[in-house]
Write an enzyme that holds these catalytic residues in place. Structure first.
Site, PDB file in Angstrom:
ATOM      1  N   ASP A   9       0.882  -1.158   0.000  1.00  0.00           N
ATOM      2  CA  ASP A   9       0.000   0.000   0.000  1.00  0.00           C
ATOM      3  C   ASP A   9       0.935   1.228   0.000  1.00  0.00           C
ATOM      4  O   ASP A   9       2.139   1.094   0.245  1.00  0.00           O
ATOM      5  CB  ASP A   9      -0.867  -0.052   1.269  1.00  0.00           C
ATOM      6  N   LEU A  10       0.388   2.416  -0.288  1.00  0.00           N
ATOM      7  CA  LEU A  10       1.264   3.596  -0.355  1.00  0.00           C
ATOM      8  C   LEU A  10       1.173   4.455   0.917  1.00  0.00           C
ATOM      9  O   LEU A  10       2.091   4.466   1.744  1.00  0.00           O
ATOM     10  CB  LEU A  10       0.915   4.433  -1.590  1.00  0.00           C
ATOM     11  N   ASP A  11       0.037   5.135   1.056  1.00  0.00           N
ATOM     12  CA  ASP A  11      -0.107   6.054   2.184  1.00  0.00           C
ATOM     13  C   ASP A  11      -0.163   5.300   3.510  1.00  0.00           C
ATOM     14  O   ASP A  11      -0.989   4.414   3.687  1.00  0.00           O
ATOM     15  CB  ASP A  11      -1.391   6.887   1.996  1.00  0.00           C
ATOM     16  N   THR A  17       1.465  10.369   3.560  1.00  0.00           N
ATOM     17  CA  THR A  17       0.798  11.449   2.824  1.00  0.00           C
ATOM     18  C   THR A  17      -0.493  11.879   3.513  1.00  0.00           C
ATOM     19  O   THR A  17      -1.095  12.867   3.115  1.00  0.00           O
ATOM     20  CB  THR A  17       0.518  11.020   1.360  1.00  0.00           C
ATOM     21  N   LYS A  45      -8.397   7.098   5.971  1.00  0.00           N
ATOM     22  CA  LYS A  45      -7.257   6.239   5.625  1.00  0.00           C
ATOM     23  C   LYS A  45      -7.667   5.152   4.636  1.00  0.00           C
ATOM     24  O   LYS A  45      -8.584   4.367   4.927  1.00  0.00           O
ATOM     25  CB  LYS A  45      -6.738   5.540   6.882  1.00  0.00           C
ATOM     26  N   SER A 114      -2.604   0.684  -4.312  1.00  0.00           N
ATOM     27  CA  SER A 114      -3.042   1.858  -3.545  1.00  0.00           C
ATOM     28  C   SER A 114      -4.361   2.407  -4.073  1.00  0.00           C
ATOM     29  O   SER A 114      -4.662   2.287  -5.256  1.00  0.00           O
ATOM     30  CB  SER A 114      -1.952   2.931  -3.651  1.00  0.00           C
ATOM     31  N   ALA A 115      -5.120   3.065  -3.184  1.00  0.00           N
ATOM     32  CA  ALA A 115      -6.369   3.717  -3.589  1.00  0.00           C
ATOM     33  C   ALA A 115      -6.092   5.075  -4.241  1.00  0.00           C
ATOM     34  O   ALA A 115      -6.968   5.657  -4.877  1.00  0.00           O
ATOM     35  CB  ALA A 115      -7.251   3.920  -2.371  1.00  0.00           C
ATOM     36  N   LYS A 145     -11.064  -0.975  -1.643  1.00  0.00           N
ATOM     37  CA  LYS A 145     -10.845  -1.865  -0.508  1.00  0.00           C
ATOM     38  C   LYS A 145     -12.008  -1.654   0.483  1.00  0.00           C
ATOM     39  O   LYS A 145     -12.412  -0.505   0.639  1.00  0.00           O
ATOM     40  CB  LYS A 145      -9.514  -1.529   0.212  1.00  0.00           C
ATOM     41  N   GLU A 169      -0.071  -3.398   4.635  1.00  0.00           N
ATOM     42  CA  GLU A 169      -1.202  -2.462   4.681  1.00  0.00           C
ATOM     43  C   GLU A 169      -1.332  -1.783   6.042  1.00  0.00           C
ATOM     44  O   GLU A 169      -1.058  -2.403   7.065  1.00  0.00           O
ATOM     45  CB  GLU A 169      -2.501  -3.240   4.439  1.00  0.00           C
ATOM     46  N   ASP A 170      -1.793  -0.523   6.012  1.00  0.00           N
ATOM     47  CA  ASP A 170      -2.017   0.184   7.279  1.00  0.00           C
ATOM     48  C   ASP A 170      -3.495   0.413   7.561  1.00  0.00           C
ATOM     49  O   ASP A 170      -3.821   0.983   8.599  1.00  0.00           O
ATOM     50  CB  ASP A 170      -1.299   1.544   7.272  1.00  0.00           C
TER      51      ASP A 170
HETATM   52  P1  B16 Z   1      -5.978  10.457  -3.974  1.00  0.00           P
HETATM   53  P2  B16 Z   1      -3.536   4.393   0.103  1.00  0.00           P
HETATM   54  C1  B16 Z   1      -5.220   6.482  -0.013  1.00  0.00           C
HETATM   55  O1  B16 Z   1      -3.935   5.943  -0.199  1.00  0.00           O
HETATM   56  C2  B16 Z   1      -5.220   7.394   1.207  1.00  0.00           C
HETATM   57  O2  B16 Z   1      -4.984   6.646   2.382  1.00  0.00           O
HETATM   58  C3  B16 Z   1      -6.559   8.066   1.322  1.00  0.00           C
HETATM   59  O3  B16 Z   1      -6.579   8.941   2.428  1.00  0.00           O
HETATM   60  C4  B16 Z   1      -6.850   8.847   0.032  1.00  0.00           C
HETATM   61  O4  B16 Z   1      -8.139   9.452   0.086  1.00  0.00           O
HETATM   62  C5  B16 Z   1      -6.798   7.869  -1.150  1.00  0.00           C
HETATM   63  O5  B16 Z   1      -5.518   7.240  -1.173  1.00  0.00           O
HETATM   64  C6  B16 Z   1      -7.051   8.557  -2.484  1.00  0.00           C
HETATM   65  O6  B16 Z   1      -6.006   9.441  -2.752  1.00  0.00           O
HETATM   66  O7  B16 Z   1      -6.831  11.612  -3.625  1.00  0.00           O
HETATM   67  O8  B16 Z   1      -4.508  10.793  -4.118  1.00  0.00           O
HETATM   68  O9  B16 Z   1      -6.488   9.709  -5.196  1.00  0.00           O
HETATM   69  O10 B16 Z   1      -3.463   4.259   1.588  1.00  0.00           O
HETATM   70  O11 B16 Z   1      -4.568   3.494  -0.540  1.00  0.00           O
HETATM   71  O12 B16 Z   1      -2.198   4.293  -0.561  1.00  0.00           O
HETATM   72 MG    MG Z   2      -2.760   3.197   3.392  1.00  0.00          MG
END
Ligand code: B16
Ligand code: MG
Length: 218
Positions: A9-11, A17, A45, A114-115, A145, A169-170
């Site tokens: 996962d990223l964030d 971020t 998150k 990642s989302a 997810k 994953e977090d």
């Molecule tokens: P964006 P992850 C997610 O990243 C974030 O945790 C979440 O807070 C954010 O809304 C989502 O990405 C979408 O991000 O606006 O950059 O498309 O944890 O899935 O890596």
């Molecule tokens: Mg995350």
């Protein structure tokens, strides 16, 4: 040595971020007179951008027309992009690069799941894009997810089976997604929150090469 799929996962796993998402959402919330705190930010998150806005509007009991929502989503992202443009290598969370390097050195397959729709530029900014054999982000999937789509596609792109792939994953939803896909779920963060994970670590500094070796062997 066996070859396995490792999906990150990223964030909250590779970079923090969430603090930039918070600043950008806070501006929108503030303009709408909605109180949006760090505690509220926890609810966002791993959640998509569109869903995040709905949660924030829900906090303030605000109903809005679709065209207003669309405008706020664009404004939020423009603001967020302003923050991430200055990201550098030093924003990679501690212990992540040694793990990526170990996996690369040992011929393992690495993907991002990642989302975020901004995943690629973030990996580029912090200088670790080259570690990834595949990237699946918010632009590539229709189901968020805890649906396992993002991780299943990542395994597919790596040319590997979903079953037995490792997921770092977090978020609770991300752990559930990995479990549904019969993957090995590795929670990064608070163990009490991520209790559904198969393994738990507070951060990557706690992950030893012995543990990684074990994952590859099994
Ligand atoms: P964006 P992850 C997610 O990243 C974030 O945790 C979440 O807070 C954010 O809304 C989502 O990405 C979408 O991000 O606006 O950059 O498309 O944890 O899935 O890596
Ligand atoms: Mg995350």
């Amino acid at each position: 040595m066996n070859q396995k799929a490792f999906i990150f996962d990223l964030d909250g796993v590779i970079v923090d971020t969430a603090k930039y998402h918070f600043l950008a959402w806070q501006k929108i919330a503030g303009r709408l007179g909605i109180n949006f705190s760090h505690e509220h930010n926890e609810q966002l998150k791993g959640v998509s951008r569109v869903r995040s806005l709905d949660i924030i509007l829900g906090l303030g009991g605000v109903e809005a027309a679709q065209e207003d929502k669309d405008r706020w989503l664009i404004e939020k992202n423009e603001d967020y992009l302003g923050y991430i443009t200055n990201m550098k290598e030093d924003e990679i969370l501690e212990g992540v690069v040694p793990v990526l390097q170990y996996l690369k050195d040992n011929n393992q397959k690495i993907a991002l799941g990642s989302a975020s729709k901004n995943a690629r530029p973030i990996l580029e900014k912090v200088g670790i894009l080259h570690y990834f054999d595949a990237i699946v982000d918010g632009n590539d999937v229709t189901n968020a997810k805890p649906d396992p789509e993002v991780f299943i596609r990542a395994a597919q792109l790596l040319g590997m089976q979903s079953e037995g792939a490792m997921v770092f994953e977090d978020s609770v939803a991300g752990i559930q997604a990995a479990n549904v896909a019969d993957m090995v779920s590795i929670g990064i963060g608070d163990k009490t929150v991520l209790h559904e994970a198969q393994y738990n670590f507070n951060d990557f500094t706690e992950i030893s090469t012995e543990f990684l070796e074990q994952l590859v062997k099994n």
